[in-house]
Design a protein around this motif. Structure first.
Motif, short mmCIF file in Angstrom:
data_model
loop_
_atom_site.label_atom_id
_atom_site.label_comp_id
_atom_site.label_asym_id
_atom_site.label_seq_id
_atom_site.Cartn_x
_atom_site.Cartn_y
_atom_site.Cartn_z
N SER A 28 5.48 -1.24 8.05
CA SER A 28 5.32 0.11 7.53
C SER A 28 6.67 0.81 7.46
O SER A 28 7.52 0.64 8.34
N GLN A 29 6.85 1.59 6.41
CA GLN A 29 8.08 2.35 6.21
C GLN A 29 7.71 3.75 5.74
O GLN A 29 7.04 3.93 4.73
N ARG A 30 8.15 4.75 6.48
CA ARG A 30 7.92 6.15 6.09
C ARG A 30 9.17 6.65 5.39
O ARG A 30 10.28 6.53 5.92
N GLY A 62 11.47 17.26 -0.27
CA GLY A 62 10.83 17.49 1.02
C GLY A 62 9.52 16.75 1.22
O GLY A 62 8.93 16.81 2.30
N GLU A 63 9.02 16.02 0.20
CA GLU A 63 7.75 15.31 0.34
C GLU A 63 7.95 13.96 1.04
O GLU A 63 9.05 13.38 1.02
N THR A 64 6.87 13.46 1.62
CA THR A 64 6.92 12.19 2.35
C THR A 64 5.85 11.24 1.85
O THR A 64 4.85 11.66 1.24
N ALA A 65 6.04 9.97 2.11
CA ALA A 65 5.05 8.94 1.77
C ALA A 65 5.21 7.80 2.77
O ALA A 65 6.26 7.63 3.40
N THR A 66 4.14 7.01 2.90
CA THR A 66 4.16 5.84 3.78
C THR A 66 3.90 4.60 2.96
O THR A 66 2.95 4.55 2.16
N ILE A 67 4.75 3.60 3.14
CA ILE A 67 4.62 2.32 2.44
C ILE A 67 4.30 1.24 3.46
O ILE A 67 4.97 1.13 4.49
N ARG A 68 3.25 0.45 3.18
CA ARG A 68 2.90 -0.68 4.04
C ARG A 68 3.01 -1.96 3.23
O ARG A 68 2.29 -2.14 2.24
N GLN A 111 0.86 -1.18 0.00
CA GLN A 111 0.00 0.00 0.00
C GLN A 111 0.90 1.24 0.00
O GLN A 111 1.90 1.29 0.71
N TRP A 112 0.50 2.21 -0.79
CA TRP A 112 1.27 3.45 -0.90
C TRP A 112 0.36 4.62 -0.57
O TRP A 112 -0.70 4.79 -1.17
N VAL A 113 0.76 5.41 0.40
CA VAL A 113 0.03 6.62 0.75
C VAL A 113 0.98 7.79 0.58
O VAL A 113 1.94 7.96 1.34
N GLY A 114 0.74 8.57 -0.48
CA GLY A 114 1.63 9.67 -0.80
C GLY A 114 0.94 11.01 -0.75
O GLY A 114 -0.28 11.10 -0.47
N PRO A 115 1.66 12.07 -1.05
CA PRO A 115 1.07 13.42 -0.96
C PRO A 115 0.02 13.70 -2.02
O PRO A 115 -0.81 14.60 -1.86
N THR A 116 0.01 12.93 -3.11
CA THR A 116 -0.96 13.19 -4.18
C THR A 116 -1.99 12.07 -4.35
O THR A 116 -2.79 12.13 -5.28
N GLY A 117 -1.96 11.08 -3.48
CA GLY A 117 -2.95 10.01 -3.60
C GLY A 117 -2.52 8.75 -2.87
O GLY A 117 -1.37 8.60 -2.46
N SER A 118 -3.48 7.85 -2.72
CA SER A 118 -3.24 6.57 -2.05
C SER A 118 -3.54 5.42 -3.01
O SER A 118 -4.51 5.48 -3.76
N PHE A 119 -2.71 4.39 -2.95
CA PHE A 119 -2.86 3.22 -3.79
C PHE A 119 -2.76 2.00 -2.88
O PHE A 119 -1.71 1.75 -2.27
N TYR A 120 -3.88 1.29 -2.76
CA TYR A 120 -3.99 0.26 -1.72
C TYR A 120 -3.71 -1.15 -2.22
O TYR A 120 -3.74 -2.09 -1.44
N GLN A 121 -3.46 -1.31 -3.51
CA GLN A 121 -3.23 -2.67 -4.02
C GLN A 121 -2.16 -2.65 -5.09
O GLN A 121 -2.43 -2.56 -6.27
N LEU A 122 -0.92 -2.72 -4.64
CA LEU A 122 0.21 -2.85 -5.55
C LEU A 122 0.71 -4.28 -5.46
O LEU A 122 0.96 -4.79 -4.37
N ALA A 123 0.86 -4.95 -6.60
CA ALA A 123 1.22 -6.36 -6.62
C ALA A 123 2.55 -6.55 -7.34
O ALA A 123 3.03 -5.67 -8.06
N ALA A 124 3.13 -7.72 -7.12
CA ALA A 124 4.40 -8.05 -7.80
C ALA A 124 4.17 -8.22 -9.29
O ALA A 124 3.06 -8.56 -9.73
N ASP A 125 5.21 -7.99 -10.06
CA ASP A 125 5.08 -8.18 -11.51
C ASP A 125 4.79 -9.64 -11.83
O ASP A 125 5.14 -10.54 -11.08
#
Length: 209
Positions: free
Chosen positions: A192-194, A176-182, A102-116
């Motif tokens: 979780s990694q910020r 300077g932007e941040t995002a959170t990866i789960r 899951q990716w939560v960034g400054p311009t949007g959230s993406f809750y389902q990222l899968a492996a190639d």
């Protein structure tokens, strides 16, 4: 001679047979009840064991992020985020092919990222490459010394896919932007990694996030 109040021998025999029948019936009922209780106890034990194992996996089979870097630094923004991961302490084998992000960034959230190369229609796809893997188990982390790299390409619609097999998503991260990866493994364990982009990244080819 016996009085009218005395029981005849035949009557005594009938009373004894009735008592025996009642006793046998009680024994049968007790045996059936005991069987039901034993089966129920076994079922509950199996269920509780499975629940306990699932809870244990969900807390122990975690990934640990060793480092996070940013590359593809065009226009003072990060286009690719790379995470070096390993098994967490006490974790079993972790298959990154069945891991979701899951990716939560400054311009949007993406809750389902899968492996190639996985099926489905996720929001984006990440790639997995080998950093250290003596037995060639990639994409499975099956040793505490294994190190695999997860790469996420940012900037959907930029017309260029830098990572082979990966699908870009979202927007690049500016200075300077941040995002959170789960990162969530198949067992349900999450890490979780910020990440934080430095305030100045011009003139560099890679940055520590």
């Amino acid at each position: 001679m016996y009085s009218l109040n005395d029981q005849a021998p035949d009557d005594r025999g009938q009373v004894g047979i009735g008592t025996l029948i009642v006793f046998i019936a009680m024994v049968l009922v007790a045996a059936i009840a005991a069987g039901v209780l034993i089966n129920t106890a076994g079922f509950l034990q199996s269920s509780s064991q499975a629940t306990g194992e699932g809870a244990s996996d969900a807390t122990s089979n975690r990934l640990q992020v060793v480092s996070a870097t940013g590359t593809d630094l065009d226009d003072n923004s990060v286009g690719v985020v790379s995470l070096i991961v390993k098994r967490g302490p006490g974790a079993g084998n972790v298959d990154l092919a069945t891991t979701t992000i899951q990716w939560v960034g400054p311009t949007g959230s993406f809750y389902q990222l899968a492996a190639d190369q996985t099926s489905g229609n996720p929001d984006g796809r990440f790639t997995v490459s080998t950093v250290q893997d003596e037995d060639g188990s990639n994409p499975v982390l099956n040793d505490q010394q294994d190190r695999l790299k997860i790469q996420l390409e940012l900037g959907e619609g930029d017309g260029e896919n830098i990572l082979s097999g990966g699908d870009s998503f979202g927007s690049e991260l500016g200075e300077g932007e941040t995002a959170t990866i789960r990162i969530t493994t198949a067992s349900g364990a999450s890490t979780s990694q910020r990440i934080i982009v430095p305030k100045t990244i011009s003139g560099t080819s890679a940055v520590q996030l």
